[in-house]
Design a protein around this motif. Structure first.
Motif, PDB file in Angstrom:
ATOM      1  N   ILE A 167       0.860  -1.150   0.045  1.00 45.42           N
ATOM      2  CA  ILE A 167      -0.101  -0.094  -0.094  1.00 45.42           C
ATOM      3  C   ILE A 167       1.111   1.212  -0.105  1.00 45.42           C
ATOM      4  N   ASP A 168       0.741   2.109  -1.107  1.00 46.06           N
ATOM      5  CA  ASP A 168       1.885   3.188  -1.176  1.00 46.06           C
ATOM      6  C   ASP A 168       1.112   4.143  -2.209  1.00 46.06           C
ATOM      7  N   ASP A 169       0.987   5.246  -1.886  1.00 43.41           N
ATOM      8  CA  ASP A 169       0.324   6.324  -3.138  1.00 43.41           C
ATOM      9  C   ASP A 169       1.434   6.740  -4.090  1.00 43.41           C
ATOM     10  N   ASP A 170       2.565   6.356  -3.690  1.00 44.93           N
ATOM     11  CA  ASP A 170       3.702   6.780  -4.980  1.00 44.93           C
ATOM     12  C   ASP A 170       3.815   5.493  -5.851  1.00 44.93           C
ATOM     13  N   ILE A 171       2.973   5.678  -7.100  1.00 42.87           N
ATOM     14  CA  ILE A 171       3.000   4.675  -8.120  1.00 42.87           C
ATOM     15  C   ILE A 171       4.263   4.304  -8.435  1.00 42.87           C
TER      16      ILE A 171
ATOM     17  N   ILE B 230       2.388  -6.906   9.583  1.00 46.32           N
ATOM     18  CA  ILE B 230       2.371  -5.332   8.914  1.00 46.32           C
ATOM     19  C   ILE B 230       3.825  -4.903   8.949  1.00 46.32           C
ATOM     20  N   ILE B 231       4.462  -4.365   7.857  1.00 48.48           N
ATOM     21  CA  ILE B 231       5.703  -3.988   7.772  1.00 48.48           C
ATOM     22  C   ILE B 231       5.482  -2.557   7.067  1.00 48.48           C
ATOM     23  N   PHE B 232       6.081  -1.681   7.996  1.00 48.21           N
ATOM     24  CA  PHE B 232       6.258  -0.228   7.367  1.00 48.21           C
ATOM     25  C   PHE B 232       7.105   0.023   6.438  1.00 48.21           C
ATOM     26  N   ILE B 233       6.930   0.777   5.321  1.00 56.65           N
ATOM     27  CA  ILE B 233       7.910   1.223   4.513  1.00 56.65           C
ATOM     28  C   ILE B 233       7.884   2.784   4.062  1.00 56.65           C
ATOM     29  N   SER B 234       8.849   3.221   3.559  1.00 55.03           N
ATOM     30  CA  SER B 234       9.112   4.726   3.202  1.00 55.03           C
ATOM     31  C   SER B 234      10.226   4.913   2.324  1.00 55.03           C
ATOM     32  N   ASN B 235      10.188   5.693   1.409  1.00 53.68           N
ATOM     33  CA  ASN B 235      11.188   6.109   0.367  1.00 53.68           C
ATOM     34  C   ASN B 235      11.643   7.468   0.937  1.00 53.68           C
ATOM     35  N   HIS B 236      11.239   8.008   1.978  1.00 52.52           N
ATOM     36  CA  HIS B 236      11.713   9.283   2.625  1.00 52.52           C
ATOM     37  C   HIS B 236      12.455   8.922   3.752  1.00 52.52           C
ATOM     38  N   ASN B 237      13.800   9.286   3.654  1.00 58.42           N
ATOM     39  CA  ASN B 237      14.752   9.294   4.769  1.00 58.42           C
ATOM     40  C   ASN B 237      14.138   9.879   6.127  1.00 58.42           C
TER      41      ASN B 237
ATOM     42  N   GLN C 296       3.713   7.202   5.260  1.00 61.67           N
ATOM     43  CA  GLN C 296       3.169   8.455   4.926  1.00 61.67           C
ATOM     44  C   GLN C 296       2.098   8.311   3.621  1.00 61.67           C
ATOM     45  N   ILE C 297       1.143   7.950   3.855  1.00 61.41           N
ATOM     46  CA  ILE C 297       0.322   7.845   2.651  1.00 61.41           C
ATOM     47  C   ILE C 297      -1.155   8.651   2.618  1.00 61.41           C
ATOM     48  N   GLN C 298      -1.250   9.380   1.801  1.00 64.29           N
ATOM     49  CA  GLN C 298      -2.475  10.226   1.394  1.00 64.29           C
ATOM     50  C   GLN C 298      -2.401  11.212   2.271  1.00 64.29           C
ATOM     51  N   GLU C 299      -3.131  12.234   2.095  1.00 70.03           N
ATOM     52  CA  GLU C 299      -3.157  13.549   2.889  1.00 70.03           C
ATOM     53  C   GLU C 299      -3.961  13.671   4.146  1.00 70.03           C
ATOM     54  N   ASP C 300      -4.936  12.598   4.263  1.00 66.94           N
ATOM     55  CA  ASP C 300      -5.950  12.652   5.315  1.00 66.94           C
ATOM     56  C   ASP C 300      -5.389  11.811   6.512  1.00 66.94           C
ATOM     57  N   ASN C 301      -4.621  10.600   6.316  1.00 64.63           N
ATOM     58  CA  ASN C 301      -4.299   9.610   6.851  1.00 64.63           C
ATOM     59  C   ASN C 301      -2.933   9.348   6.987  1.00 64.63           C
ATOM     60  N   ASP C 302      -2.420   8.290   7.759  1.00 70.48           N
ATOM     61  CA  ASP C 302      -1.048   8.006   7.766  1.00 70.48           C
ATOM     62  C   ASP C 302      -1.220   6.588   8.106  1.00 70.48           C
ATOM     63  N   GLY C 303       0.206   5.877   7.744  1.00 69.22           N
ATOM     64  CA  GLY C 303       0.298   4.523   7.650  1.00 69.22           C
ATOM     65  C   GLY C 303      -0.071   3.865   8.845  1.00 69.22           C
ATOM     66  N   PHE C 304       0.276   4.524   9.748  1.00 70.69           N
ATOM     67  CA  PHE C 304      -0.007   3.850  11.452  1.00 70.69           C
ATOM     68  C   PHE C 304      -1.564   3.926  11.689  1.00 70.69           C
ATOM     69  N   LYS C 305      -2.148   4.598  11.091  1.00 73.74           N
ATOM     70  CA  LYS C 305      -3.739   4.511  11.442  1.00 73.74           C
ATOM     71  C   LYS C 305      -4.340   3.473  10.541  1.00 73.74           C
ATOM     72  N   TYR C 306      -3.781   3.456   9.261  1.00 73.86           N
ATOM     73  CA  TYR C 306      -4.191   2.207   8.331  1.00 73.86           C
ATOM     74  C   TYR C 306      -3.932   0.906   8.931  1.00 73.86           C
ATOM     75  N   SER C 307      -2.707   0.743   9.482  1.00 70.33           N
ATOM     76  CA  SER C 307      -2.310  -0.655  10.072  1.00 70.33           C
ATOM     77  C   SER C 307      -3.298  -0.726  11.248  1.00 70.33           C
ATOM     78  N   GLU C 308      -3.783   0.043  12.184  1.00 67.34           N
ATOM     79  CA  GLU C 308      -4.763  -0.211  13.340  1.00 67.34           C
ATOM     80  C   GLU C 308      -6.029  -0.930  12.453  1.00 67.34           C
ATOM     81  N   ILE C 309      -6.466  -0.319  11.227  1.00 66.49           N
ATOM     82  CA  ILE C 309      -7.848  -0.701  10.702  1.00 66.49           C
ATOM     83  C   ILE C 309      -7.279  -2.386  10.162  1.00 66.49           C
ATOM     84  N   ILE C 310      -6.282  -2.222   9.696  1.00 64.13           N
ATOM     85  CA  ILE C 310      -5.982  -3.686   9.192  1.00 64.13           C
ATOM     86  C   ILE C 310      -5.893  -4.691  10.380  1.00 64.13           C
ATOM     87  N   LYS C 311      -5.472  -4.340  11.223  1.00 66.64           N
ATOM     88  CA  LYS C 311      -5.321  -5.275  12.766  1.00 66.64           C
ATOM     89  C   LYS C 311      -6.753  -5.604  13.060  1.00 66.64           C
TER      90      LYS C 311
END
Length: 91
Positions: free
Chosen positions: A6-10, A77-84, A54-69
């Motif tokens: 799940i990433d908004d950067d295609i 769940i493994i968090f990823i980022s292409n932002h240092n 950091q996915i989409q403007e209204d939410n973040d990956g941590f919040k999405y992980s709670e929904i998935i769990k």
């Protein structure tokens, strides 16, 4: 094994999918990788989720992980980022 990315950067989404296929197809027999650029379309049946921190403007990956769990307690769940600058937020 069913994996969701799940990433908004295609571009990063495509890159990471190819990387996982290249590495995991050699050791995992039944590999299925699903990619999502929008969390609203995510299927919660995957065993492993790679989520952009950091996915989409209204939410973040941590919040999405709670929904998935809540929907799939056995998921990994493994968090990823292409932002240092987010690397230390992952821990």
């Amino acid at each position: 094994m069913k994996i969701a990315i799940i990433d908004d950067d295609i571009r990063f989404l495509d890159f990471f999918e190819k990387l996982l296929i290249e590495k995991l197809s050699k050791i995992v027999d039944d590999l299925q990788i699903l990619t999502y650029s929008d969390f609203r379309n995510v299927n919660f049946n995957s065993e492993v989720f790679f989520i952009d921190i950091q996915i989409q403007e209204d939410n973040d990956g941590f919040k999405y992980s709670e929904i998935i769990k809540k929907s799939n307690k056995k998921s990994i769940i493994i968090f990823i980022s292409n932002h240092n600058n987010y690397v230390y937020d992952l821990f």
